[in-house]
Each structure stands twice: as structure tokens, then as C-alpha cells.
Design a protein around this motif. Structure first.
Motif: not given
Length: 281
Positions: A132-140
């Protein structure tokens, strides 16, 4: 466009069952609506699901894992999904992050991805942190043939713990055959109306005040006038008194420009093939 309740809910078109064949490598990009707000996307052999809720309540042939009676059958159950490269979640509401489905798909080996609050919930459900991996808004990030960018969503409905600006998202997906945008559950934001280059819009047609609502969904669809449109978030769960379950894609159709060419009301399990020359003129 006033909100409407009906004792008789709109049902999705009758389900087309999916099989392992739909997960075999292909030289195209295809989209399947899984019912609810869920989708399967395959692009040149890369497979991902968005917000799948595709398990039944234990011992029931009528109620899904959330306890809601289904208006149409599921096209496939999580236990029958042969493989995935990624499972994406826009937010942690249970009609998007089905806990039984999330646990059942661990065996596919796919990467679970979404906002940090979603990944925390997935790990609580038993998804290994290495998967599992978390990403932020705008991240690709990239998964095989697909590039995925998180877009902003505003789904901060009142509760004891309302969602913050990084807790919900949409996904803008670039494939070799064009782009797909899943907005997630959200009110219309100014930046949504600035989006461009969308070939397929996965459009939430719920009329709940913490979603687009019909009028704003039409406005966005007409702003993205070259996009093919696949409506969702309707016709799946019994709940005539619940606005999020009571969308009607036919209410939008008369107001969408060139709807006869670009508005695709799919049955759960029906395949839509994305082509670089999709005819939406």
C-alpha cells in the motif's frame, strides 16, 4: 433541477457477467463499470480497479457486503478476480472502500493506492504496508502502461470527523490510447472546470449535495465537450430515501451536448473500448 425522490429507484441496465477472459492481456484500453462507483480499467495488459465494492454479505444472495440489497447483480465478485496491478481508492466511505473486497483482493498482488487516510484504513483491514502507498493531491505515479495523477475532491460532508482537503481525491489516468478521469465523490470545484485533455469522463450522477449534483455534472460534461461520458453512482443499491443511491443518468442526457454520440450508459460488466479516435463529434 430540483432533487427528486421516487419510491421506485432507477436500476442500472441488467448486468453482463465478467469472466477471467476480461483480465487477459490486450492491445487496447478498456473500461468496465463494476456498478456503484467502481471501475475496472485495462490498458495493454495493465489492470487496475477504482473503488471496487464487489463482494456479497456472507450467506446472502441479495445483499452486498455493505448490507444493502442490490438492484442488479454484481458483474464479478472479488474472490473471482484473477489478477490486478493496482487497486485505487478515492476515499474511505464504505460504498467506495468495501472492506470485504479490499481484503479479498490482497491475493492479486496489486498495489493499493490513495490518500493517506485511505491507506491507514487499508492497513487496518490487513493490507500489508509493503502493498500500500499513500499519495498527495497532484502527485503522479506509474503502474505499467498507465500514469495516474491524484486530482482534488471536496467531499467534506458534516460528521464527527469531516474529510479534509487531502482525504479524498479523483484520478486522472493517462494510457497509450487516451485519458480517463474519475473525479471521485466531490462538489464541483473551480479547478474541475479548468481540466482539459479528458477523453473519457467517469461522471458521478448522484444528486446528493456533497456530490456534483445534476446541474453541476451537466456543466462539467459540457465543459469537457470532447469527452465520452460514462455515468455511475446510481442504480445499484436499494435505498429510495438515500440521495447518493438515487442518481438517474437519463435526467442528464437531454442537457448534455451531443449526448447521442458521447454519453455511454453502460451495464455493470459491459466493456467500453477507448480509442485514440473515439467519435465524440
Amino acid at each position: 433541477m430540483a432533487k427528486e425522490f421516487s419510491a421506485t429507484q432507477v436500476r442500472a441496465p441488467y448486468t453482463r457477467p465478467m469472466t477471467a477472459k476480461d483480465f487477459e492481456p490486450s492491445d487496447t484500453t478498456s473500461v468496465w463499470w463494476l456498478s456503484g462507483a467502481g471501475f475496472l480499467i485495462q490498458s495493454h495488459g495493465t489492470l487496475l480497479m477504482i473503488d471496487p465494492v464487489i463482494s456479497m454479505q456472507d450467506g446472502s444472495d441479495e445483499n452486498c457486503e455493505l448490507g444493502h440489497r442490490l438492484l442488479v447483480p454484481l458483474p464479478i465478485e472479488a474472490a473471482d478476480v484473477p489478477r490486478l496491478d493496482a487497486i485505487l481508492y478515492t476515499h474511505r466511505d464504505d460504498d467506495h472502500l468495501g472492506p470485504v473486497t479490499a481484503s479479498a483482493l490482497i491475493r492479486t498482488g496489486g498495489l493499493y493506492a490513495g490518500p493517506a487516510i485511505v491507506v491507514q484504513e487499508l492497513e487496518r483491514l490487513g493490507v500489508p504496508s509493503s502493498q500500500a502507498r499513500a499519495f498527495r493531491i497532484g502527485e503522479s505515479f506509474r503502474i505499467g502502461e498507465i500514469e495516474i495523477t491524484l486530482t482534488r475532491a471536496d467531499h467534506a460532508y458534516p460528521s464527527q470527523n469531516p474529510y479534509g482537503p487531502e482525504d479524498c481525491c479523483g484520478f486522472f489516468i493517462r494510457t497509450p490510447d487516451g485519458t480517463i478521469w474519475c473525479t471521485g465523490d466531490t462538489r464541483l470545484l473551480a479547478e474541475h472546470m479548468q481540466m482539459s485533455g479528458v477523453d473519457v469522463l467517469l461522471l458521478d450522477v448522484s444528486d446528493d449535495p456533497y456530490h456534483f449534483g445534476v446541474e453541476n455534472a451537466v456543466n462539467l460534461a459540457n465543459r469537457l465537450e470532447q469527452a465520452a461520458i460514462i455515468p455511475h453512482h446510481y442504480g445499484t443499491y436499494h435505498g429510495p430515501e438515500m440521495l447518493p443511491f438515487n442518481g438517474d443518468p437519463n435526467r442528464l442526457a437531454p442537457h448534455i451536448t451531443r449526448s447521442e454520440n458521447r454519453y455511454r450508459i453502460l451495464a455493470p460488466g459491459e466493456r467500453y473500448v477507448l480509442k485514440k479516435t473515439n467519435d465524440v463529434q
